[in-house]
Structure formats: structure tokens, C-alpha cells
Design a protein around this motif. Structure first.
Motif, PDB file in Angstrom:
ATOM      1  N   ASP A  87      40.375  30.936  34.092  1.00 53.87           N
ATOM      2  CA  ASP A  87      40.215  31.797  32.923  1.00 53.87           C
ATOM      3  C   ASP A  87      38.756  32.206  32.772  1.00 53.87           C
ATOM      4  OD1 ASP A  87      41.300  32.796  30.173  1.00 53.87           O
ATOM      5  OD2 ASP A  87      39.476  31.678  29.696  1.00 53.87           O
ATOM      6  N   HIS A  88      38.548  33.481  32.520  1.00 53.96           N
ATOM      7  CA  HIS A  88      37.202  33.997  32.250  1.00 53.96           C
ATOM      8  C   HIS A  88      37.300  34.987  31.107  1.00 53.96           C
ATOM      9  CE1 HIS A  88      33.123  35.374  32.784  1.00 53.96           C
ATOM     10  NE2 HIS A  88      33.550  36.618  32.886  1.00 53.96           N
ATOM     11  N   ASP A  89      36.863  34.541  29.949  1.00 51.72           N
ATOM     12  CA  ASP A  89      36.931  35.386  28.749  1.00 51.72           C
ATOM     13  C   ASP A  89      38.340  35.918  28.511  1.00 51.72           C
ATOM     14  OD1 ASP A  89      34.241  34.981  28.321  1.00 51.72           O
ATOM     15  OD2 ASP A  89      33.644  36.800  29.397  1.00 51.72           O
ATOM     16  N   GLY A  90      39.332  35.043  28.700  1.00 48.32           N
ATOM     17  CA  GLY A  90      40.715  35.433  28.456  1.00 48.32           C
ATOM     18  C   GLY A  90      41.353  36.222  29.582  1.00 48.32           C
ATOM     19  N   GLN A  91      40.686  36.328  30.719  1.00 50.01           N
ATOM     20  CA  GLN A  91      41.224  37.069  31.863  1.00 50.01           C
ATOM     21  C   GLN A  91      41.272  36.151  33.083  1.00 50.01           C
ATOM     22  OE1 GLN A  91      39.435  41.374  31.765  1.00 50.01           O
ATOM     23  NE2 GLN A  91      37.814  39.977  31.120  1.00 50.01           N
ATOM     24  N   SER A  92      42.152  36.466  34.006  1.00 50.14           N
ATOM     25  CA  SER A  92      42.235  35.702  35.249  1.00 50.14           C
ATOM     26  C   SER A  92      42.714  36.622  36.364  1.00 50.14           C
ATOM     27  CB  SER A  92      43.164  34.494  35.101  1.00 50.14           C
ATOM     28  OG  SER A  92      44.493  34.927  34.872  1.00 50.14           O
ATOM     29  N   TYR A  93      42.528  36.174  37.595  1.00 53.77           N
ATOM     30  CA  TYR A  93      42.913  36.980  38.767  1.00 53.77           C
ATOM     31  C   TYR A  93      43.382  36.028  39.845  1.00 53.77           C
ATOM     32  CZ  TYR A  93      42.333  40.103  42.814  1.00 53.77           C
ATOM     33  OH  TYR A  93      42.520  40.837  43.961  1.00 53.77           O
ATOM     34  N   ASP A  94      44.539  36.353  40.453  1.00 56.75           N
ATOM     35  CA  ASP A  94      45.111  35.468  41.471  1.00 56.75           C
ATOM     36  C   ASP A  94      44.755  35.867  42.892  1.00 56.75           C
ATOM     37  OD1 ASP A  94      46.611  37.753  41.805  1.00 56.75           O
ATOM     38  OD2 ASP A  94      48.542  36.841  41.300  1.00 56.75           O
ATOM     39  N   GLY A  95      43.939  36.893  43.056  1.00 57.42           N
ATOM     40  CA  GLY A  95      43.524  37.313  44.397  1.00 57.42           C
ATOM     41  C   GLY A  95      44.378  38.406  44.990  1.00 57.42           C
ATOM     42  N   LEU A  96      45.413  38.836  44.271  1.00 56.16           N
ATOM     43  CA  LEU A  96      46.315  39.873  44.782  1.00 56.16           C
ATOM     44  C   LEU A  96      46.124  41.170  44.014  1.00 56.16           C
ATOM     45  CD1 LEU A  96      49.524  37.696  45.134  1.00 56.16           C
ATOM     46  CD2 LEU A  96      48.030  38.469  46.993  1.00 56.16           C
ATOM     47  N   GLY A  97      46.080  42.268  44.755  1.00 55.99           N
ATOM     48  CA  GLY A  97      45.870  43.565  44.132  1.00 55.99           C
ATOM     49  C   GLY A  97      44.387  43.873  44.013  1.00 55.99           C
TER      50      GLY A  97
END
Length: 233
Positions: A87-97
Motif C-alpha cells: 500500500d502506498h497512500d491508499g494505492q497498490s500495484y501488482d506488476g500487471l498492466g
């Protein structure tokens, strides 16, 4: 036997193989080629468990090729790597897209320091260089001997001003060394004078460079102030 394409739980292509029948999370439609940094994903409205019999059949879905950053390092900012799904400031990224705007595929360069920050940093560099040069003046002398230098210097300078002054410590060194007191006084005075001349250059150089750093008006000018390659200036 037929060629089946195995998916993971996210619908991403893992590998292909030959099998007599289609199994769980397997697709019969050949995927498109995915270049480096990309992966093929099966898109369908069917559920792999609820629609087990038809899942992966021709006409039940389609392939798409998406960016795949799961094996690379992503960055939030300079010196701040990002862990996938964190989580980073309410956002996240799984590496796809596509990489979101708040992340970087390459580490961003460090931001330019303020003039004051650059001055403080460069002064530390100058001071470290001064310390290195100063230590070279006393290299090779044991600490216990260096502790006697103030009294040796005091007696040698006093003797230089008045040859009749008593020099008890230097006289004792002369006896232990096996030379005359006069020779001991002269040798010590010569060393004191040589050390003073060398240290004057070092201290004066450091002070001049400090003044130049403090007087600089741009970061570039600050960084241009460096310790002389010869050790003194």
C-alpha cells in the motif's frame, strides 16, 4: 492428444503442453506471442470452477497481451523501491498492466539539493580531505609519543627564544637517545617548525575553501570547490 495452455489463478499464461483432455485453468485457444516484459492473459466471463466443462473452449473468451513488471524493480522515488502489492497512500500495484503514474520503472534521479544543503555537504567533503591530509603529518608516530609533543614543542620554542632557558624534558630525551642536549633541542625545534609550516598550509587551505563554499551562489559553484589534488594550495 491436444495442445492445452495452462493458466494461473489470474488467467495469465504459464506454459503449454500436450494432454488427452482439457483440465482446470486450461485453454484450447492458442495465445498471441508476448514480447519481453509482457504476458498473455485469458479474458472470459466464465468461472473456471462453475463453468468447468466450457471454460477455455474456443469462443468463450479471448487473449490479451499486457505489460508484466513482476520481475523488475519499481520505484516510488529516488532511493525508495516499491514492493509489489504494498500500500502506498491508499494505492497498490501488482506488476500487471501499465505502471501507474505514482510509480517509476527506473529509479528517478536524486532531486537537486538547495544551496544550503549543497554547502553543508561540500564542507563535509572538504573537512574529510583535511583530516586525511592532517593525519599524514603524524603517521608513523605512536600515540604515547604524540602525547609528549606539546611539552617538547613548548621547550623547543622557549629555547629558540632564549638559549639559556631550561629544557628538562628534552634533556632527558637526549640522554635516552644518546645525543647531546644541544642536538636534541635543535632537532626538536626543526621538527616543530616543519610541522607548523605544514599545518599552517593545511589549516589555511581548509579555511579558504570553507570561505569559497559559503560565498558560492549556485550549487554548481559549491561543487566546484574541492580539496587540491596535491593536498595543499
Amino acid at each position: 492428444m491436444q495442445t492445452v495452455y495452462q493458466l494461473d489463478d489470474q488467467g495469465l499464461l504459464l506454459h503449454e503442453r500436450e494432454a488427452p483432455t482439457k483440465g482446470h485453468l486450461q485453454v484450447l485457444v492458442a495465445p498471441p506471442a508476448a514480447q519481453g516484459g509482457h504476458v498473455a492473459r485469458w479474458v472470459t466471463a466464465l468461472h473456471p470452477v462453475v463453468d468447468t466443462k466450457t471454460y477455455g473452449d474456443p469462443g468463450t473468451g479471448s487473449w490479451e497481451v499486457i505489460e508484466d513488471h513482476r520481475k523488475g524493480q519499481l520505484w516510488i522515488d529516488h532511493g525508495k523501491p516499491y514492493a509489489l502489492n504494498a500500500d502506498h497512500d491508499g494505492q497498490s500495484y501488482d506488476g500487471l498492466g501499465p505502471v501507474p503514474a505514482w510509480l517509476y520503472a527506473e529509479e528517478p534521479p536524486a532531486s537537486e539539493p538547495t544551496l544550503k544543503e549543497a554547502q553543508s555537504a561540500q564542507l563535509l567533503v572538504i573537512n574529510a580531505s583535511f583530516e586525511t591530509a592532517a593525519q599524514a603529518l603524524t603517521a608513523g608516530y605512536p600515540e604515547a609519543e604524540r602525547l609528549t609533543w606539546p611539552i617538547q614543542q613548548s621547550e623547543a620554542l622557549a629555547w629558540a627564544a632564549d638559549n639559556a632557558v631550561a629544557t628538562p624534558y628534552l634533556d632527558g630525551l637526549a640522554v635516552a637517545r644518546g645525543i647531546t642536549p644541544e642536538d636534541m633541542r635543535a632537532l626538536t625545534l626543526a621538527q616543530v617548525q616543519a610541522f607548523q609550516a605544514a599545518s599552517q598550509q593545511l589549516v589555511g587551505t581548509r579555511q579558504r575553501l570553507r570561505d569559497e563554499i559559503n560565498a558560492a551562489t549556485t550549487v554548481a559553484d559549491v561543487r566546484a570547490v574541492v580539496w587540491p589534488s596535491g593536498g595543499q594550495a
